[in-house]
Scaffold this motif. Sequence first.
Motif, PDB file in Angstrom:
ATOM      1  N   GLU A  75       0.801  -1.165  -0.001  1.00 51.61           N
ATOM      2  CA  GLU A  75       0.043  -0.141  -0.285  1.00 51.61           C
ATOM      3  C   GLU A  75       0.817   0.938  -0.181  1.00 51.61           C
ATOM      4  O   GLU A  75       2.047   1.141   0.298  1.00 51.61           O
ATOM      5  CB  GLU A  75      -0.912  -0.083   1.325  1.00 51.61           C
ATOM      6  N   ARG A  76       0.075   2.119  -0.876  1.00 48.27           N
ATOM      7  CA  ARG A  76       1.258   3.509  -0.569  1.00 48.27           C
ATOM      8  C   ARG A  76       2.053   3.645   0.534  1.00 48.27           C
ATOM      9  O   ARG A  76       2.855   4.293   0.147  1.00 48.27           O
ATOM     10  CB  ARG A  76       0.612   4.534  -1.299  1.00 48.27           C
ATOM     11  N   HIS A  77       1.338   4.315   1.153  1.00 48.35           N
ATOM     12  CA  HIS A  77       1.783   4.285   2.817  1.00 48.35           C
ATOM     13  C   HIS A  77       1.642   3.842   3.924  1.00 48.35           C
ATOM     14  O   HIS A  77       2.055   4.432   4.790  1.00 48.35           O
ATOM     15  CB  HIS A  77       1.182   5.511   2.986  1.00 48.35           C
ATOM     16  N   ALA A  78       1.857   2.895   3.375  1.00 49.45           N
ATOM     17  CA  ALA A  78       2.054   1.466   4.365  1.00 49.45           C
ATOM     18  C   ALA A  78       3.607   1.550   5.422  1.00 49.45           C
ATOM     19  O   ALA A  78       4.561   2.208   4.575  1.00 49.45           O
ATOM     20  CB  ALA A  78       1.783   0.019   4.047  1.00 49.45           C
ATOM     21  N   SER A  79       2.885   1.120   6.369  1.00 52.45           N
ATOM     22  CA  SER A  79       4.971   1.396   6.915  1.00 52.45           C
ATOM     23  C   SER A  79       5.665   0.893   6.799  1.00 52.45           C
ATOM     24  O   SER A  79       7.503   0.643   7.108  1.00 52.45           O
ATOM     25  CB  SER A  79       4.784   1.851   8.710  1.00 52.45           C
ATOM     26  N   GLU A  80       5.538  -0.752   6.713  1.00 53.83           N
ATOM     27  CA  GLU A  80       5.981  -2.127   6.092  1.00 53.83           C
ATOM     28  C   GLU A  80       6.371  -2.702   4.923  1.00 53.83           C
ATOM     29  O   GLU A  80       4.850  -2.231   4.449  1.00 53.83           O
ATOM     30  CB  GLU A  80       6.286  -2.768   7.668  1.00 53.83           C
ATOM     31  N   PRO A  93      10.881  -4.856 -12.771  1.00 58.18           N
ATOM     32  CA  PRO A  93       9.993  -4.517 -12.505  1.00 58.18           C
ATOM     33  C   PRO A  93       9.129  -5.705 -11.291  1.00 58.18           C
ATOM     34  O   PRO A  93       8.309  -4.758 -10.996  1.00 58.18           O
ATOM     35  CB  PRO A  93       9.073  -3.955 -13.726  1.00 58.18           C
ATOM     36  N   THR A  94       8.689  -6.618 -11.560  1.00 62.92           N
ATOM     37  CA  THR A  94       8.846  -7.775 -10.668  1.00 62.92           C
ATOM     38  C   THR A  94       9.230  -7.167  -9.113  1.00 62.92           C
ATOM     39  O   THR A  94       8.977  -7.745  -8.246  1.00 62.92           O
ATOM     40  CB  THR A  94       9.086  -9.058 -10.918  1.00 62.92           C
ATOM     41  N   LEU A  95      10.345  -6.497  -9.549  1.00 64.08           N
ATOM     42  CA  LEU A  95      11.738  -6.349  -7.671  1.00 64.08           C
ATOM     43  C   LEU A  95      10.904  -4.527  -7.305  1.00 64.08           C
ATOM     44  O   LEU A  95      11.627  -4.334  -6.269  1.00 64.08           O
ATOM     45  CB  LEU A  95      12.737  -6.521  -7.612  1.00 64.08           C
ATOM     46  N   ALA A  96      10.096  -4.222  -8.575  1.00 70.60           N
ATOM     47  CA  ALA A  96       9.833  -2.407  -7.361  1.00 70.60           C
ATOM     48  C   ALA A  96       9.424  -2.705  -6.862  1.00 70.60           C
ATOM     49  O   ALA A  96       7.740  -3.438  -6.540  1.00 70.60           O
ATOM     50  CB  ALA A  96       8.863  -2.147  -9.702  1.00 70.60           C
ATOM     51  N   GLY A  97       9.226  -1.574  -5.998  1.00 72.65           N
ATOM     52  CA  GLY A  97       9.068  -1.607  -4.390  1.00 72.65           C
ATOM     53  C   GLY A  97       9.057  -2.743  -3.787  1.00 72.65           C
ATOM     54  O   GLY A  97       8.672  -2.148  -2.213  1.00 72.65           O
ATOM     55  N   LYS A  98      10.433  -3.145  -3.704  1.00 70.07           N
ATOM     56  CA  LYS A  98      10.658  -4.451  -2.797  1.00 70.07           C
ATOM     57  C   LYS A  98      11.401  -4.001  -2.569  1.00 70.07           C
ATOM     58  O   LYS A  98      12.796  -4.115  -3.507  1.00 70.07           O
ATOM     59  CB  LYS A  98      10.318  -6.186  -3.226  1.00 70.07           C
ATOM     60  N   THR A 120      21.427   3.628   2.970  1.00 70.02           N
ATOM     61  CA  THR A 120      19.866   3.459   2.265  1.00 70.02           C
ATOM     62  C   THR A 120      18.350   3.921   1.749  1.00 70.02           C
ATOM     63  O   THR A 120      19.094   5.048   1.627  1.00 70.02           O
ATOM     64  CB  THR A 120      18.867   2.861   3.691  1.00 70.02           C
ATOM     65  N   MET A 121      18.444   3.661   0.519  1.00 69.96           N
ATOM     66  CA  MET A 121      17.046   4.115   0.252  1.00 69.96           C
ATOM     67  C   MET A 121      15.605   3.573   0.048  1.00 69.96           C
ATOM     68  O   MET A 121      15.119   3.619  -0.823  1.00 69.96           O
ATOM     69  CB  MET A 121      17.508   3.951  -1.492  1.00 69.96           C
ATOM     70  N   LEU A 122      16.421   2.752   1.586  1.00 70.23           N
ATOM     71  CA  LEU A 122      14.499   1.885   1.674  1.00 70.23           C
ATOM     72  C   LEU A 122      13.509   2.788   2.275  1.00 70.23           C
ATOM     73  O   LEU A 122      14.100   4.178   2.911  1.00 70.23           O
ATOM     74  CB  LEU A 122      15.121   0.984   2.731  1.00 70.23           C
ATOM     75  N   THR A 123      12.471   3.275   1.672  1.00 75.92           N
ATOM     76  CA  THR A 123      11.022   3.744   1.752  1.00 75.92           C
ATOM     77  C   THR A 123      10.540   3.057   2.998  1.00 75.92           C
ATOM     78  O   THR A 123       9.469   3.546   2.975  1.00 75.92           O
ATOM     79  CB  THR A 123      10.224   3.681   0.769  1.00 75.92           C
ATOM     80  N   ARG A 124      10.138   2.252   3.500  1.00 79.77           N
ATOM     81  CA  ARG A 124      10.099   0.920   4.618  1.00 79.77           C
ATOM     82  C   ARG A 124      10.838   0.230   5.493  1.00 79.77           C
ATOM     83  O   ARG A 124      11.769   0.386   5.083  1.00 79.77           O
ATOM     84  CB  ARG A 124       8.625   0.944   4.177  1.00 79.77           C
TER      85      ARG A 124
END
Length: 323
Positions: free
Chosen positions: A69-74, A186-191, A307-311
């Motif tokens: 989810e867009r604003h998920a914290s994890e 793309p199947t790793l996008a957001g991961k 780190t470029m992690l977002t969650r």
Amino acid sequence: MTDECISIKYDICGKDKTGILMMGRDKLDAQPTGREKCAGGENNLIGSNGNIDDASAGLNKYTAYMPTERHASEYNMNHKNRGLALIFNHEYFDIPSLKSRQGTNVDCEKLGAALKKLDFQVDIYKDCKLREILKYVDKAASQDHTDNDCIAVAILSHGEHGYLYAKDVQYKLDTIWHYFSAHTCPTLAGKPKLFFIQACQGDHFDPGVLMRKTETDGETSMSYKIPVHADFLIAYSTIPGFYSWRNTTNGSWFMQSLVDELNANGKKHDILTLLTFVNQRVAVDFESCVPDCPIMHQQKQIPCITTMLTRILRFTDKPSKGA
């Protein structure tokens, strides 16, 4: 600097919990340069095989499935599989100036076991030339990672001044990690895309310091764009410009600490907390003991996390295969 300069009894802090001295020699994961410095000209044999900036042109045509989810914290770590873990283990080199990396097989074996405990599918590659590394990386990036939580890549090798060494040539890390960027895979996008690098980053030593005891705005949408290079984490064994230490019997200080932390708390803490404690282990528990070479004696080391992690990333339990 010669090999004789590094002949030692062992790390001054290298004792196990029973107090038994562990035998071995501390080494540097670097090409000797003769320019070693105590106080804190790159070779351009090969650079990145892909210009990331140029590849960013026209990104609007790229789309990817939203794994979280867009604003998920994890991060969503509830996919069917944890994902791949690639370990590139370098012991011997075709480059005459590079010494063999005794102790690296201990690192490789223990890291592979720790990652398997966290449910990764571990693939180990030994003493690869650059073209072989790129082949294996391209193969991994070309797979469908839809059912995977993340991917991990570990590189155990010599390094210097922003370059890592394959068996035959040096290269920059972005030669590897750009394969897994959102528009390329793309199947790793957001991961999460995790990189663990055991290698020197320069020719400086860290003598340490003696410590004495004292008293946006709320736009909502069903879809959204993310930066191409989001969700990467790169953990280096040392900071830019400095040497990284490896013991010939017990493995590198960084990998020993990483493995111990993953085994003890891999499913308890989030990844940045884990790596903070890895930093603590390396910084506090290790010190070189090379009395015959004063410039290398009683030196310290501190890992470096980019780190470029977002969650928040936690390695949550996976259901048993029989369930």
